[in-house]
Design a protein around this motif. Structure first.
Motif, short mmCIF file in Angstrom:
data_model
loop_
_atom_site.label_atom_id
_atom_site.label_comp_id
_atom_site.label_asym_id
_atom_site.label_seq_id
_atom_site.Cartn_x
_atom_site.Cartn_y
_atom_site.Cartn_z
N PRO A 1 -8.55 -2.58 9.31
CA PRO A 1 -9.20 -2.50 7.98
C PRO A 1 -10.59 -3.11 8.01
O PRO A 1 -10.92 -3.88 8.90
CB PRO A 1 -8.25 -3.30 7.10
CG PRO A 1 -7.54 -4.23 8.02
CD PRO A 1 -7.44 -3.50 9.33
N PRO B 150 -5.05 -0.16 5.25
CA PRO B 150 -5.23 -1.13 4.15
C PRO B 150 -4.92 -2.56 4.55
O PRO B 150 -5.23 -3.49 3.80
CB PRO B 150 -4.25 -0.62 3.08
CG PRO B 150 -3.22 0.12 3.86
CD PRO B 150 -3.93 0.74 5.02
N PRO C 105 0.83 -1.21 0.00
CA PRO C 105 0.00 0.00 0.00
C PRO C 105 0.86 1.26 0.00
O PRO C 105 2.05 1.22 0.34
CB PRO C 105 -0.79 -0.12 1.30
CG PRO C 105 0.09 -0.93 2.20
CD PRO C 105 0.80 -1.91 1.30
#
Length: 249
Positions: free
Chosen positions: A249, A238, A151
């Motif tokens: 997340p 993420p 990410p």
């Protein structure tokens, strides 16, 4: 006979005569060191920057190109790192030696102290890497790499890279050598965080060239005018991260 004569002289006069002969002077009591938290943390500021080292701000990292800026970092993050050093999840002998006997309450006090300091950090010269490598660093920091399942750094550390409360650190203003060293520690297993260790996972997915590009781009980006961490992340993390469970997340 002489000894019997001396026995009549008061002991205090004999003591004064001895001092005069020896040329000794009464000693001035040493100055009392203030028992303040700032004084007790002088060992920290000797590396991480004090009010007498440029830039003149406690915890700024000073002029050295390795020690990280800790001023203004989220208290939760600073506390987590102190615990990690104490409990062996992070390896740096000097830090371990200083915190290995400290209680949780004292570590919280240290973390709160430095998180309340808001210090500038030096703007480092942009690394002399080819433009393509710096662009790769910018891409990874701002967009990530879906093929590598990495990410963007800003997805966790904030759009301004200044971190978020209560425990996500900022990346802006960190020296390049420090960033490289931490990626290396995650890659070789000498640095860990509470499971799931999200940074440990990310570090193993990046090549050494990618790490170099990220550190070069991050280290040469100026801090925003307000380097304070965000009150919260704009969106959930993420991937799961044990050191920031509140942003799951």
């Amino acid at each position: 006979m002489p000894m019997r004569g001396l026995s009549r002289v008061p002991a205090v006069l004999l003591g004064c005569a001895w001092l005069a002969c020896a040329g000794a002077q009464p000693q001035t009591p040493p100055a009392r060191v203030p028992a303040s938290l700032a004084q007790r943390l002088a060992a920290c500021t000797s590396c991480h920057g004090s009010a007498s080292t440029p830039p003149a701000a406690i915890g700024s990292g000073g002029e050295r190109q390795y020690f990280p800026r800790i001023a203004g970092k989220p208290a939760g993050y600073l506390y987590n790192q102190l615990v990690n050093f104490r409990d062996g999840r992070r390896q740096y002998p000097l830090m371990t030696w200083m915190v290995q006997h400290l209680s949780d309450d004292y570590l919280h006090e240290i973390a709160d102290y430095f998180s309340a300091r808001h210090a500038p950090a030096p703007v480092l010269d942009r690394a002399t890497l080819p433009a393509a490598e710096l662009e790769r660093g910018r891409q990874l920091v701002t967009r990530g790499d879906t093929a590598l399942k990495v990410p963007a750094c800003i997805a966790c550390h904030g759009e301004r890279l200044t971190g978020a409360l209560p425990a996500i650190p900022g990346l802006a203003g960190l020296p390049r050598d420090y960033i490289n060293a931490q990626f290396g520690a995650w890659r070789n297993g000498s640095r860990h965080a509470l499971a799931p260790d999200c940074m440990g996972t990310i570090a193993t997915r990046l090549s050494l060239a990618d790490v170099s590009a990220i550190s070069a781009w991050l280290a040469s980006e100026p801090l925003p005018l307000d380097p304070a961490p965000a009150a919260q992340l704009a969106r959930p993390l993420p991937l799961a991260c044990g050191s920031a469970p509140e942003n799951k997340p």
